[in-house]
Design a protein around this motif. Structure first.
Motif, PDB file in Angstrom:
ATOM      1  N   PRO A   1       0.842  -0.859  -0.269  1.00 19.65           N
ATOM      2  CA  PRO A   1       0.226   0.309  -0.033  1.00 19.65           C
ATOM      3  C   PRO A   1       0.830   1.705   0.025  1.00 19.65           C
ATOM      4  N   LEU A   2       0.593   2.539  -0.698  1.00 20.89           N
ATOM      5  CA  LEU A   2       0.820   3.650  -0.522  1.00 20.89           C
ATOM      6  C   LEU A   2       0.715   4.747   0.795  1.00 20.89           C
ATOM      7  N   THR A   3       1.998   5.541   0.753  1.00 20.14           N
ATOM      8  CA  THR A   3       1.343   6.313   1.974  1.00 20.14           C
ATOM      9  C   THR A   3       0.450   7.071   1.972  1.00 20.14           C
ATOM     10  N   ALA A   4      -0.166   7.433   2.674  1.00 19.73           N
ATOM     11  CA  ALA A   4      -1.366   9.243   2.180  1.00 19.73           C
ATOM     12  C   ALA A   4      -0.350   9.903   1.449  1.00 19.73           C
ATOM     13  N   ASP A   5       0.759  10.618   2.034  1.00 16.81           N
ATOM     14  CA  ASP A   5       1.835  11.396   1.096  1.00 16.81           C
ATOM     15  C   ASP A   5       1.770  10.838  -0.392  1.00 16.81           C
TER      16      ASP A   5
ATOM     17  N   ALA B   1      -1.211  11.210  -2.216  1.00 16.70           N
ATOM     18  CA  ALA B   1      -1.499  12.458  -2.570  1.00 16.70           C
ATOM     19  C   ALA B   1      -0.866  13.097  -3.700  1.00 16.70           C
ATOM     20  N   ALA B   2       0.675  12.502  -3.783  1.00 19.18           N
ATOM     21  CA  ALA B   2       1.565  13.064  -4.942  1.00 19.18           C
ATOM     22  C   ALA B   2       1.044  12.586  -6.078  1.00 19.18           C
ATOM     23  N   LEU B   3       0.072  11.724  -5.816  1.00 19.13           N
ATOM     24  CA  LEU B   3       0.312  10.631  -6.947  1.00 19.13           C
ATOM     25  C   LEU B   3      -0.872  11.494  -7.384  1.00 19.13           C
ATOM     26  N   ALA B   4      -2.150  11.808  -6.643  1.00 19.91           N
ATOM     27  CA  ALA B   4      -3.464  12.533  -7.204  1.00 19.91           C
ATOM     28  C   ALA B   4      -2.826  13.902  -8.103  1.00 19.91           C
ATOM     29  N   GLN B   5      -2.184  14.407  -7.421  1.00 17.03           N
ATOM     30  CA  GLN B   5      -1.713  15.660  -8.261  1.00 17.03           C
ATOM     31  C   GLN B   5      -1.178  15.312  -9.947  1.00 17.03           C
ATOM     32  N   ARG B   6       0.286  14.497  -9.715  1.00 18.56           N
ATOM     33  CA  ARG B   6       0.597  14.376 -10.923  1.00 18.56           C
ATOM     34  C   ARG B   6      -0.247  13.667 -11.855  1.00 18.56           C
ATOM     35  N   CYS B   7      -1.403  12.759 -11.628  1.00 21.15           N
ATOM     36  CA  CYS B   7      -2.311  12.533 -12.626  1.00 21.15           C
ATOM     37  C   CYS B   7      -3.012  14.062 -12.704  1.00 21.15           C
TER      38      CYS B   7
ATOM     39  N   LEU C   1       3.975   6.478 -10.185  1.00 25.03           N
ATOM     40  CA  LEU C   1       3.312   6.925 -11.357  1.00 25.03           C
ATOM     41  C   LEU C   1       3.455   5.852 -12.387  1.00 25.03           C
ATOM     42  N   ARG C   2       4.632   5.123 -11.870  1.00 25.51           N
ATOM     43  CA  ARG C   2       5.610   3.746 -13.022  1.00 25.51           C
ATOM     44  C   ARG C   2       4.273   2.522 -13.031  1.00 25.51           C
ATOM     45  N   ARG C   3       3.698   2.935 -11.768  1.00 21.99           N
ATOM     46  CA  ARG C   3       2.677   1.472 -11.288  1.00 21.99           C
ATOM     47  C   ARG C   3       1.956   2.265 -12.334  1.00 21.99           C
ATOM     48  N   LEU C   4       0.964   2.550 -12.597  1.00 23.47           N
ATOM     49  CA  LEU C   4      -0.247   2.999 -13.850  1.00 23.47           C
ATOM     50  C   LEU C   4       0.455   2.324 -14.814  1.00 23.47           C
ATOM     51  N   TYR C   5       1.498   2.840 -15.562  1.00 25.01           N
ATOM     52  CA  TYR C   5       2.155   2.063 -16.913  1.00 25.01           C
ATOM     53  C   TYR C   5       2.682   0.863 -16.404  1.00 25.01           C
ATOM     54  N   GLN C   6       2.961   0.266 -15.775  1.00 26.63           N
ATOM     55  CA  GLN C   6       3.205  -1.158 -15.189  1.00 26.63           C
ATOM     56  C   GLN C   6       2.370  -2.230 -14.693  1.00 26.63           C
TER      57      GLN C   6
ATOM     58  N   LEU D   1      -4.108  -1.360 -11.058  1.00 31.49           N
ATOM     59  CA  LEU D   1      -3.652   0.503 -10.937  1.00 31.49           C
ATOM     60  C   LEU D   1      -5.709   0.314  -9.852  1.00 31.49           C
ATOM     61  N   GLU D   2      -5.213   0.160  -8.737  1.00 37.19           N
ATOM     62  CA  GLU D   2      -6.430   0.049  -7.534  1.00 37.19           C
ATOM     63  C   GLU D   2      -6.117   1.354  -6.834  1.00 37.19           C
ATOM     64  N   PRO D   3      -4.867   1.730  -7.125  1.00 37.42           N
ATOM     65  CA  PRO D   3      -4.189   2.932  -5.732  1.00 37.42           C
ATOM     66  C   PRO D   3      -4.850   4.194  -6.208  1.00 37.42           C
ATOM     67  N   PHE D   4      -5.025   4.400  -7.703  1.00 41.48           N
ATOM     68  CA  PHE D   4      -4.933   5.869  -8.572  1.00 41.48           C
ATOM     69  C   PHE D   4      -6.525   6.337  -8.593  1.00 41.48           C
ATOM     70  N   PRO D   5      -6.503   7.179  -8.962  1.00 43.40           N
ATOM     71  CA  PRO D   5      -7.700   8.040  -9.123  1.00 43.40           C
ATOM     72  C   PRO D   5      -9.259   7.279 -10.328  1.00 43.40           C
ATOM     73  N   PRO D   6     -10.063   7.616 -10.182  1.00 43.08           N
ATOM     74  CA  PRO D   6     -11.101   7.608 -11.506  1.00 43.08           C
ATOM     75  C   PRO D   6     -10.313   7.874 -12.203  1.00 43.08           C
ATOM     76  N   ARG D   7      -9.578   9.464 -12.610  1.00 46.28           N
ATOM     77  CA  ARG D   7      -9.173   9.566 -13.415  1.00 46.28           C
ATOM     78  C   ARG D   7      -7.522   9.601 -13.867  1.00 46.28           C
ATOM     79  N   CYS D   8      -6.567   9.839 -14.265  1.00 41.99           N
ATOM     80  CA  CYS D   8      -5.428   9.772 -14.463  1.00 41.99           C
ATOM     81  C   CYS D   8      -5.030   9.771 -16.063  1.00 41.99           C
ATOM     82  N   LEU D   9      -3.678  11.008 -15.420  1.00 47.89           N
ATOM     83  CA  LEU D   9      -3.475  11.182 -17.350  1.00 47.89           C
ATOM     84  C   LEU D   9      -3.991  11.527 -18.470  1.00 47.89           C
ATOM     85  N   GLY D  10      -5.416  11.955 -17.965  1.00 39.30           N
ATOM     86  CA  GLY D  10      -6.565  11.737 -19.131  1.00 39.30           C
ATOM     87  C   GLY D  10      -6.936   9.992 -19.579  1.00 39.30           C
TER      88      GLY D  10
END
Length: 146
Positions: free
Chosen positions: A8-12, A15-21, A59-64, A95-104
């Motif tokens: 599991p990814l930490t809350a910090d 949050a950074a991942l959501a912003q990068r998305c 964010l590499r987890r998205l690509y993976q 993909l589970e930890p990612f928000p509903p939308r990421c990088l479009g």
């Protein structure tokens, strides 16, 4: 497969991942989306592997995740039920930890489609994998796409 990958990814970090998305997507991602949606899963895997290797952040987890989905669908094309199920499951886990939308990309829709695909593959005996309905294969949708 190591469970460490799905730690599991930490809350910090989340949050950074959501912003990068919300940021711009690399041009190669648009290419990977086209390849994925055209059923060119092996080539898509190659495109995503380059993105994954170059990305130093979580964010590499998205690509993976999408890469694993592409490999799973490639296995499905080749009649390898075990390989398809294994990679579709691991792709979904990435993909589970990612928000509903990421990088479009509409990830919530993608996760739903993958779960449905998994149910369909699981319901087919290995010797009847050729009966898989390819009209129900997951597709990558971008924000604003109907």
């Amino acid at each position: 497969m190591s469970l460490e990958r799905f730690r599991p990814l930490t809350a910090d970090v989340l949050a950074a991942l959501a912003q990068r998305c919300c940021g711009p997507a690399p041009a190669e991602l648009a290419l990977a989306v086209r390849q994925f949606n055209q059923g060119e899963y092996f080539v898509c895997h190659e495109t995503l592997e380059a993105l994954w290797r170059a990305e130093p952040t979580p964010l590499r987890r998205l690509y993976q995740g999408i890469l694993h989905l592409a490999v799973g669908l490639h296995h499905l094309q080749r009649g390898n039920r075990h390989g398809a199920l294994t990679k579709l499951r691991s792709g979904l886990a990435y993909l589970e930890p990612f928000p509903p939308r990421c990088l479009g990309l509409e990830l919530e829709s993608l996760r739903h489609q993958v779960r449905h695909c998994l149910e369909n593959v699981e319901a087919l005996p290995p010797q009847q994998l050729d009966r898989f309905n390819w009209h129900e294969v997951p597709h990558l949708r971008t924000t604003g796409e109907d």
